[in-house]
Design a protein around this motif. Structure first.
Motif, PDB file in Angstrom:
ATOM      1  N   SER A  55       0.950  -1.527   0.110  1.00  0.00           N
ATOM      2  CA  SER A  55       0.420  -0.404   0.014  1.00  0.00           C
ATOM      3  C   SER A  55       0.703   0.763  -0.035  1.00  0.00           C
ATOM      4  CB  SER A  55      -1.047   0.000   1.333  1.00  0.00           C
ATOM      5  OG  SER A  55      -0.075  -0.202   2.191  1.00  0.00           O
ATOM      6  N   GLN A  56       1.856   0.858   0.251  1.00  0.00           N
ATOM      7  CA  GLN A  56       3.234   2.283  -0.105  1.00  0.00           C
ATOM      8  C   GLN A  56       3.560   3.019  -1.383  1.00  0.00           C
ATOM      9  OE1 GLN A  56       5.932   1.243   2.538  1.00  0.00           O
ATOM     10  NE2 GLN A  56       4.529   2.457   4.326  1.00  0.00           N
ATOM     11  N   HIS A  57       3.857   3.324  -1.502  1.00  0.00           N
ATOM     12  CA  HIS A  57       4.472   3.693  -2.811  1.00  0.00           C
ATOM     13  C   HIS A  57       6.161   4.224  -2.994  1.00  0.00           C
ATOM     14  CE1 HIS A  57       1.861   7.044  -4.762  1.00  0.00           C
ATOM     15  NE2 HIS A  57       1.363   7.375  -3.775  1.00  0.00           N
ATOM     16  N   HIS A  58       6.862   3.622  -3.277  1.00  0.00           N
ATOM     17  CA  HIS A  58       8.126   3.470  -3.451  1.00  0.00           C
ATOM     18  C   HIS A  58       8.629   4.101  -4.609  1.00  0.00           C
ATOM     19  CE1 HIS A  58       7.419   0.292  -0.630  1.00  0.00           C
ATOM     20  NE2 HIS A  58       6.894  -0.086  -0.984  1.00  0.00           N
ATOM     21  N   PHE A  59       9.897   5.593  -3.890  1.00  0.00           N
ATOM     22  CA  PHE A  59      10.792   5.665  -5.356  1.00  0.00           C
ATOM     23  C   PHE A  59      12.478   5.430  -5.023  1.00  0.00           C
ATOM     24  CE2 PHE A  59       7.431   9.355  -4.244  1.00  0.00           C
ATOM     25  CZ  PHE A  59       6.798   8.558  -4.746  1.00  0.00           C
ATOM     26  N   TYR A  60      12.746   5.425  -5.946  1.00  0.00           N
ATOM     27  CA  TYR A  60      14.390   4.971  -6.442  1.00  0.00           C
ATOM     28  C   TYR A  60      15.394   5.889  -7.260  1.00  0.00           C
ATOM     29  CZ  TYR A  60      18.671   2.568  -6.977  1.00  0.00           C
ATOM     30  OH  TYR A  60      20.036   2.661  -7.238  1.00  0.00           O
ATOM     31  N   SER A  61      16.261   6.550  -6.627  1.00  0.00           N
ATOM     32  CA  SER A  61      17.232   7.093  -7.732  1.00  0.00           C
ATOM     33  C   SER A  61      18.331   6.960  -7.985  1.00  0.00           C
ATOM     34  CB  SER A  61      16.984   8.677  -6.676  1.00  0.00           C
ATOM     35  OG  SER A  61      18.181   9.197  -7.814  1.00  0.00           O
ATOM     36  N   GLN A  62      19.222   6.314  -9.062  1.00  0.00           N
ATOM     37  CA  GLN A  62      19.982   6.131  -9.375  1.00  0.00           C
ATOM     38  C   GLN A  62      20.902   7.172  -8.358  1.00  0.00           C
ATOM     39  OE1 GLN A  62      21.727   5.124 -13.373  1.00  0.00           O
ATOM     40  NE2 GLN A  62      20.600   3.092 -12.997  1.00  0.00           N
TER      41      GLN A  62
END
Ligand code: ADP
Ligand code: MG
Length: 368
Positions: A55-62
């Motif tokens: 139920s969560q947003h997951h963001f990743y920055s390389q």
């Protein structure tokens, strides 16, 4: 570097991208309701998207090698996630339903160098959301949502130039934007010319306080001239009644707006005859040179390093014109040069600049 699936454990479903930008002409005009003329740069931000399995947003920055997870409970995130979460929030507030997402960012737009990596991130995110969720939003709305996200969630009081340039321009076109009415025209980038952007290596330490002071001076000048904003004046002689330094500040804004309007007229005549284009490019370059002189002498936002770099560019064969770009007090300069010559000119200038005791950095063309 880990890819989307290695980070999130599920495959990516769609991908979108958006470019950074550089402003060719029209500096310190936007907060005076004036005109700007940015173009996109080759560097882009790419966003990969898919549905989250919880139920969560997951963001990743390389670039940052950083992963942020957001649930309803932990509220507004800080840092890079605030730009992405902001885009999602402004869409939701406008009535769009956004499910929990995995979002992977990678970019060749340098961060914090004045090439608008923040707008590229917002526009790429919104394009990705439009694609994944089939949202009925156009490119103008994408720019507007991006600006709202940056103001309301990242806490940056930005105008709309950056997002409009990233959303509407590409490296083959420039964007003429009236910042008061949002009237705009996408114009072809002149054939026979290309862009060179060099960072002066001087950090923009005084940029914040200097920027606010200039804004206040422009507002004071507009009040004394009894207009809503300096954009309402076209005749530079009108400033003669003002006390210094307001007289010179206002003269920069008025002449700069006139330069943008003249440049747009020039660009609109491009491609009629190739002979004409050559003369037009020289005139466009002269307007850039005049812009730098005005920013240096009337607006007083240049520094010796930028003046040195710009002067070196201006005297180099193959350069049509050069000026500082962005708010000034350090940062980068932009030049319009003969097509195919940017790389050679850039390395030559960088050596000369280093011999003068400075350390520069080529931002455009992109070093592969
Ligand atoms: P500019 O827009 O001139 O590059 P800003 O300070 O407006 O500078 O925006 C830079 C910020 O945008 C970064 O500090 C970061 O929070 C965010 N950002 C931009 N690109 C990326 C990226 N590829 N990964 C993570 N964050 C990014
Ligand atoms: Mg920015």
């Amino acid at each position: 570097m880990p890819n989307f699936e290695q980070i999130f454990g599920v495959p990516q479903q769609t991908q979108a991208s958006a470019p950074g930008r550089v402003n060719l002409l029209g500096e310190h005009t936007d907060y005076n309701d004036g005109f700007v003329l940015p173009t996109a740069i080759p560097q882009r931000t790419i966003v990969g998207l898919g549905y989250s399995s919880d139920s969560q947003h997951h963001f990743y920055s390389q670039e940052l090698d950083q992963k942020v997870s957001i649930s309803e409970k932990n509220g507004n995130p800080e840092g890079f996630a605030s730009y992405i979460f902001g885009c999602i929030q402004v869409l939701e507030r406008d009535g769009y339903q956004i499910p929990p997402l995995n979002l992977y960012v990678t970019s060749s737009v340098p961060m914090g160098s004045g090439l608008s990596s923040s707008a590229a991130l917002e526009v790429a995110t919104l394009r990705g959301l439009r694609q994944l969720l089939n949202l009925n939003i156009d490119d103008i709305q994408i720019a507007q949502f991006g600006q709202q996200a940056e103001i309301q969630y990242a806490g940056v009081q930005c105008g709309i130039m950056d997002q409009m340039a990233s959303s509407l321009a590409d490296t083959n076109s420039m964007l003429f934007l009236d910042t008061r009415t949002l009237e705009r025209r996408v114009l072809p980038f002149p054939a026979g010319a290309e862009i060179l952007v060099i960072d002066s290596g001087v950090p923009r330490t005084l940029a914040g306080s200097g920027y606010n002071q200039r804004r206040a001076e422009c507002e004071a000048a507009a009040r004394l001239l009894q207009v809503k904003a300096l954009r309402d004046i076209a005749d530079p002689h009108a400033v003669e009644i003002l006390p210094e330094p307001l007289r010179r500040r206002a003269r920069h804004v008025i002449t700069e707006n006139n330069r943008v309007l003249e440049a747009v007229k020039i660009v609109e005549t491009f491609h009629q005859t190739s002979l004409h284009d050559e003369t037009s490019l020289h005139r466009f370059g002269e307007l850039m040179n005049a812009s730098h002189a005005s920013l240096r002498d009337d607006y007083e936002v240049s520094v010796p390093a930028l003046d040195t770099l710009v002067a070196m560019l201006q005297e180099t064969p193959g350069v049509f014109g050069a000026r500082l770009t962005g708010a000034g007090f350090g940062g980068a300069c932009v030049a319009l040069v003969e097509e195919g010559k940017a790389d050679g000119i850039a390395s030559n200038i960088l050596t000369r600049y280093e011999n003068a005791g400075y350390k520069g950095n080529i931002l455009v063309p992109e070093i592969p």
